[in-house]
Every structure is written in structure tokens, then in C-alpha cells.
Design a protein around this motif. Sequence first.
Motif, PDB file in Angstrom:
ATOM      1  N   GLU A 192     -64.988 -54.519  53.324  1.00  0.00           N
ATOM      2  CA  GLU A 192     -66.105 -54.527  52.371  1.00  0.00           C
ATOM      3  C   GLU A 192     -65.897 -53.476  51.276  1.00  0.00           C
ATOM      4  O   GLU A 192     -66.112 -53.743  50.104  1.00  0.00           O
ATOM      5  CB  GLU A 192     -67.421 -54.266  53.100  1.00  0.00           C
ATOM      6  N   LYS A 193     -65.449 -52.292  51.667  1.00  0.00           N
ATOM      7  CA  LYS A 193     -65.299 -51.203  50.704  1.00  0.00           C
ATOM      8  C   LYS A 193     -63.896 -51.118  50.093  1.00  0.00           C
ATOM      9  O   LYS A 193     -63.734 -50.506  49.040  1.00  0.00           O
ATOM     10  CB  LYS A 193     -65.686 -49.882  51.344  1.00  0.00           C
ATOM     11  N   ALA A 194     -62.902 -51.691  50.751  1.00  0.00           N
ATOM     12  CA  ALA A 194     -61.529 -51.643  50.237  1.00  0.00           C
ATOM     13  C   ALA A 194     -60.862 -53.013  50.420  1.00  0.00           C
ATOM     14  O   ALA A 194     -59.870 -53.142  51.134  1.00  0.00           O
ATOM     15  CB  ALA A 194     -60.739 -50.549  50.951  1.00  0.00           C
ATOM     16  N   PRO A 195     -61.396 -54.055  49.780  1.00  0.00           N
ATOM     17  CA  PRO A 195     -60.905 -55.420  50.036  1.00  0.00           C
ATOM     18  C   PRO A 195     -59.437 -55.662  49.690  1.00  0.00           C
ATOM     19  O   PRO A 195     -58.715 -56.287  50.468  1.00  0.00           O
ATOM     20  CB  PRO A 195     -61.824 -56.304  49.185  1.00  0.00           C
TER      21      PRO A 195
ATOM     22  N   ILE B 236     -50.353 -52.222  44.770  1.00  0.00           N
ATOM     23  CA  ILE B 236     -51.723 -52.720  44.642  1.00  0.00           C
ATOM     24  C   ILE B 236     -52.557 -51.748  43.802  1.00  0.00           C
ATOM     25  O   ILE B 236     -52.213 -50.579  43.683  1.00  0.00           O
ATOM     26  CB  ILE B 236     -52.378 -52.921  46.026  1.00  0.00           C
ATOM     27  N   PRO B 237     -53.676 -52.231  43.265  1.00  0.00           N
ATOM     28  CA  PRO B 237     -54.566 -51.339  42.517  1.00  0.00           C
ATOM     29  C   PRO B 237     -55.224 -50.317  43.446  1.00  0.00           C
ATOM     30  O   PRO B 237     -55.521 -50.621  44.601  1.00  0.00           O
ATOM     31  CB  PRO B 237     -55.626 -52.262  41.918  1.00  0.00           C
ATOM     32  N   LEU B 238     -55.437 -49.131  42.934  1.00  0.00           N
ATOM     33  CA  LEU B 238     -56.061 -48.046  43.695  1.00  0.00           C
ATOM     34  C   LEU B 238     -57.545 -48.333  43.915  1.00  0.00           C
ATOM     35  O   LEU B 238     -58.262 -48.628  42.968  1.00  0.00           O
ATOM     36  CB  LEU B 238     -55.886 -46.723  42.939  1.00  0.00           C
ATOM     37  N   GLU B 239     -57.989 -48.236  45.174  1.00  0.00           N
ATOM     38  CA  GLU B 239     -59.399 -48.409  45.523  1.00  0.00           C
ATOM     39  C   GLU B 239     -59.963 -47.116  46.119  1.00  0.00           C
ATOM     40  O   GLU B 239     -60.688 -47.133  47.100  1.00  0.00           O
ATOM     41  CB  GLU B 239     -59.563 -49.551  46.542  1.00  0.00           C
ATOM     42  N   ALA B 240     -59.639 -46.002  45.489  1.00  0.00           N
ATOM     43  CA  ALA B 240     -60.016 -44.698  46.054  1.00  0.00           C
ATOM     44  C   ALA B 240     -61.504 -44.397  45.983  1.00  0.00           C
ATOM     45  O   ALA B 240     -62.040 -43.781  46.884  1.00  0.00           O
ATOM     46  CB  ALA B 240     -59.241 -43.588  45.362  1.00  0.00           C
ATOM     47  N   HIS B 241     -62.177 -44.794  44.959  1.00  0.00           N
ATOM     48  CA  HIS B 241     -63.584 -44.422  44.779  1.00  0.00           C
ATOM     49  C   HIS B 241     -64.489 -45.517  45.333  1.00  0.00           C
ATOM     50  O   HIS B 241     -65.249 -46.158  44.617  1.00  0.00           O
ATOM     51  CB  HIS B 241     -63.852 -44.103  43.310  1.00  0.00           C
ATOM     52  N   ASN B 242     -64.382 -45.706  46.647  1.00  0.00           N
ATOM     53  CA  ASN B 242     -65.091 -46.800  47.325  1.00  0.00           C
ATOM     54  C   ASN B 242     -66.184 -46.298  48.276  1.00  0.00           C
ATOM     55  O   ASN B 242     -66.736 -47.065  49.044  1.00  0.00           O
ATOM     56  CB  ASN B 242     -64.086 -47.679  48.088  1.00  0.00           C
ATOM     57  N   GLY B 243     -66.454 -45.010  48.256  1.00  0.00           N
ATOM     58  CA  GLY B 243     -67.483 -44.454  49.132  1.00  0.00           C
ATOM     59  C   GLY B 243     -66.949 -43.929  50.452  1.00  0.00           C
ATOM     60  O   GLY B 243     -67.690 -43.353  51.243  1.00  0.00           O
ATOM     61  N   LEU B 244     -65.649 -44.132  50.730  1.00  0.00           N
ATOM     62  CA  LEU B 244     -65.027 -43.639  51.959  1.00  0.00           C
ATOM     63  C   LEU B 244     -64.242 -42.371  51.631  1.00  0.00           C
ATOM     64  O   LEU B 244     -63.550 -42.314  50.619  1.00  0.00           O
ATOM     65  CB  LEU B 244     -64.095 -44.699  52.558  1.00  0.00           C
ATOM     66  N   SER B 245     -64.352 -41.365  52.483  1.00  0.00           N
ATOM     67  CA  SER B 245     -63.668 -40.089  52.267  1.00  0.00           C
ATOM     68  C   SER B 245     -62.527 -39.898  53.253  1.00  0.00           C
ATOM     69  O   SER B 245     -62.541 -40.447  54.348  1.00  0.00           O
ATOM     70  CB  SER B 245     -64.660 -38.931  52.434  1.00  0.00           C
TER      71      SER B 245
ATOM     72  N   ASP C  44     -59.726 -37.119  48.038  1.00  0.00           N
ATOM     73  CA  ASP C  44     -60.647 -38.089  47.443  1.00  0.00           C
ATOM     74  C   ASP C  44     -60.535 -38.098  45.926  1.00  0.00           C
ATOM     75  O   ASP C  44     -60.833 -39.110  45.288  1.00  0.00           O
ATOM     76  CB  ASP C  44     -62.093 -37.782  47.849  1.00  0.00           C
ATOM     77  N   GLU C  45     -60.106 -36.985  45.340  1.00  0.00           N
ATOM     78  CA  GLU C  45     -60.027 -36.877  43.877  1.00  0.00           C
ATOM     79  C   GLU C  45     -58.620 -36.614  43.362  1.00  0.00           C
ATOM     80  O   GLU C  45     -58.326 -36.921  42.215  1.00  0.00           O
ATOM     81  CB  GLU C  45     -60.952 -35.758  43.390  1.00  0.00           C
ATOM     82  N   ALA C  46     -57.752 -36.050  44.176  1.00  0.00           N
ATOM     83  CA  ALA C  46     -56.418 -35.638  43.726  1.00  0.00           C
ATOM     84  C   ALA C  46     -55.673 -36.773  43.027  1.00  0.00           C
ATOM     85  O   ALA C  46     -55.395 -37.801  43.621  1.00  0.00           O
ATOM     86  CB  ALA C  46     -55.594 -35.125  44.910  1.00  0.00           C
ATOM     87  N   GLY C  47     -55.366 -36.572  41.749  1.00  0.00           N
ATOM     88  CA  GLY C  47     -54.581 -37.550  40.999  1.00  0.00           C
ATOM     89  C   GLY C  47     -55.191 -38.936  40.964  1.00  0.00           C
ATOM     90  O   GLY C  47     -54.476 -39.922  40.868  1.00  0.00           O
ATOM     91  N   GLY C  48     -56.493 -39.027  41.063  1.00  0.00           N
ATOM     92  CA  GLY C  48     -57.154 -40.337  41.079  1.00  0.00           C
ATOM     93  C   GLY C  48     -57.649 -40.720  42.459  1.00  0.00           C
ATOM     94  O   GLY C  48     -58.376 -41.691  42.620  1.00  0.00           O
ATOM     95  N   GLY C  49     -57.240 -39.967  43.468  1.00  0.00           N
ATOM     96  CA  GLY C  49     -57.695 -40.210  44.830  1.00  0.00           C
ATOM     97  C   GLY C  49     -56.717 -41.021  45.667  1.00  0.00           C
ATOM     98  O   GLY C  49     -55.779 -41.622  45.146  1.00  0.00           O
ATOM     99  N   TYR C  50     -56.945 -40.986  46.957  1.00  0.00           N
ATOM    100  CA  TYR C  50     -56.156 -41.761  47.919  1.00  0.00           C
ATOM    101  C   TYR C  50     -57.123 -42.676  48.645  1.00  0.00           C
ATOM    102  O   TYR C  50     -58.105 -42.219  49.224  1.00  0.00           O
ATOM    103  CB  TYR C  50     -55.418 -40.832  48.891  1.00  0.00           C
ATOM    104  N   ALA C  51     -56.849 -43.968  48.610  1.00  0.00           N
ATOM    105  CA  ALA C  51     -57.778 -44.984  49.097  1.00  0.00           C
ATOM    106  C   ALA C  51     -57.871 -45.029  50.615  1.00  0.00           C
ATOM    107  O   ALA C  51     -56.921 -45.426  51.299  1.00  0.00           O
ATOM    108  CB  ALA C  51     -57.379 -46.362  48.581  1.00  0.00           C
ATOM    109  N   VAL C  52     -59.032 -44.658  51.137  1.00  0.00           N
ATOM    110  CA  VAL C  52     -59.328 -44.820  52.554  1.00  0.00           C
ATOM    111  C   VAL C  52     -59.722 -46.279  52.756  1.00  0.00           C
ATOM    112  O   VAL C  52     -60.489 -46.839  51.980  1.00  0.00           O
ATOM    113  CB  VAL C  52     -60.471 -43.880  52.997  1.00  0.00           C
ATOM    114  N   PHE C  53     -59.178 -46.902  53.827  1.00  0.00           N
ATOM    115  CA  PHE C  53     -59.494 -48.302  54.074  1.00  0.00           C
ATOM    116  C   PHE C  53     -59.826 -48.592  55.532  1.00  0.00           C
ATOM    117  O   PHE C  53     -59.998 -49.745  55.917  1.00  0.00           O
ATOM    118  CB  PHE C  53     -58.364 -49.215  53.589  1.00  0.00           C
ATOM    119  N   GLY C  54     -59.947 -47.557  56.336  1.00  0.00           N
ATOM    120  CA  GLY C  54     -60.281 -47.766  57.738  1.00  0.00           C
ATOM    121  C   GLY C  54     -60.338 -46.461  58.490  1.00  0.00           C
ATOM    122  O   GLY C  54     -60.270 -45.376  57.897  1.00  0.00           O
ATOM    123  N   LYS C  55     -60.454 -46.601  59.814  1.00  0.00           N
ATOM    124  CA  LYS C  55     -60.540 -45.415  60.667  1.00  0.00           C
ATOM    125  C   LYS C  55     -59.974 -45.736  62.046  1.00  0.00           C
ATOM    126  O   LYS C  55     -59.915 -46.887  62.462  1.00  0.00           O
ATOM    127  CB  LYS C  55     -61.980 -44.939  60.792  1.00  0.00           C
ATOM    128  N   VAL C  56     -59.575 -44.689  62.739  1.00  0.00           N
ATOM    129  CA  VAL C  56     -59.104 -44.827  64.117  1.00  0.00           C
ATOM    130  C   VAL C  56     -60.329 -44.969  65.005  1.00  0.00           C
ATOM    131  O   VAL C  56     -61.245 -44.153  64.946  1.00  0.00           O
ATOM    132  CB  VAL C  56     -58.281 -43.586  64.542  1.00  0.00           C
TER     133      VAL C  56
END
Length: 182
Positions: free
Chosen positions: A41-44, A91-100, A132-144
Motif C-alpha cells: 500500500e505504501k510502497a507499491p 525503479i523510482p524512489l518511494e522513500a517519502h511513503n510514511g515508513l521510517s 529517511d532524508e539522506a540524499g532523497g531517502g531510502y525506501a522502506v517497503f516492509g518489516k521483519v
Amino acid sequence: MKLQSCLLAAAAALALALPAHAQKVRLATSAGDIVLELDAEKAPKTVDNFLKYVRAGHYDGVIFHRVIDGFMIQTGGYKNDLSEKPTRPPIPLEAHNGLSNLRGTVAMARTGIPDSATSQFFINVADNLRLDEAGGGYAVFGKVVEGMDVVDRIRAVPTRALSVHANLPVTAIIIKKATLEK
């Protein structure tokens, strides 16, 4: 007939109200199993990309090639002989998706170019909010959701510098198989 239509409409409305079943991926590693729950939902685009690699068997046989205790463990691009696996286009960066980038989250690795992520990903072993912000951010897409003890074992292994790898485990930690959970 009217009752059947009402029941179908109620069932459809209920289905929309319930959260979608989150996709899970099991990483069977040489150190134990890790189960990731993906947030489509947040990082399709990121989840779709990751699942394409899983379905293609790309992660089978790759190593954790960057292990930094107190930071993260990274995998997804190199075989045990340190040769790089071929990848699909970035792929396009999805860093600003509400996930940290919090402990236990999974994010895409990339170069200094924001839209450069392909197959490599990392698991945060600490809260890394600066990502979350460094160089545009790193896209979180899940969790353990299972196997954080395995992640902790991996983060603590001895590492060495070899070739271009500054934090390579002395003894290879291999993803034997990545599979979709039912």
C-alpha cells in the motif's frame, strides 16, 4: 433476488473495509529463517519490484555482503564468489511513503542517485532515521515479522575488507531460498 444483491453488496463493502492481506516472503538463510512482511500500500512499485526478483529466484544463493553492527545488514546482489548478479532496470524512489528506517524494517539499497535501486535491500538493525532524508531517502517497503533473532546473529558476525567490500562477513551468510508465503 433482492436479498442476494444486498448480501453481495454487504460482502463487497466488508472486503473493502478489511485491510488487504500483506504479502510475506521467507528468506531461508544459512543463519536461520527471516520472514518479511511487505507494505504494498505504501510502497507499491518497490514491493512489485522485490516480488519479481523473489519469483525469478534472484535471491537464491546471494550473500549478505555488507554487515555493519549498529546499522544494517545488506544483501541481494552478490553470489558467494563475489560476482554480481544481473539486475532489472532501476525503479523510482518511494522513500517519502510514511515508513521510517526503524529497527527491523526493510529498505532498498541504492547508489547516490535516488532512482537507482534494483535488487539490493537491507534490514535496519537500529533506528536509522537519518536514512529517511539522506540524499532523497531510502525506501522502506516492509518489516521483519519473524527471525529478528537471526538478523541479530548476522549483524554480530565478524567481518573483513575484501576487494570493494568493506564489511563482508568472514564466513558467508547465504540466502539459500527466498519464497512467497501463503
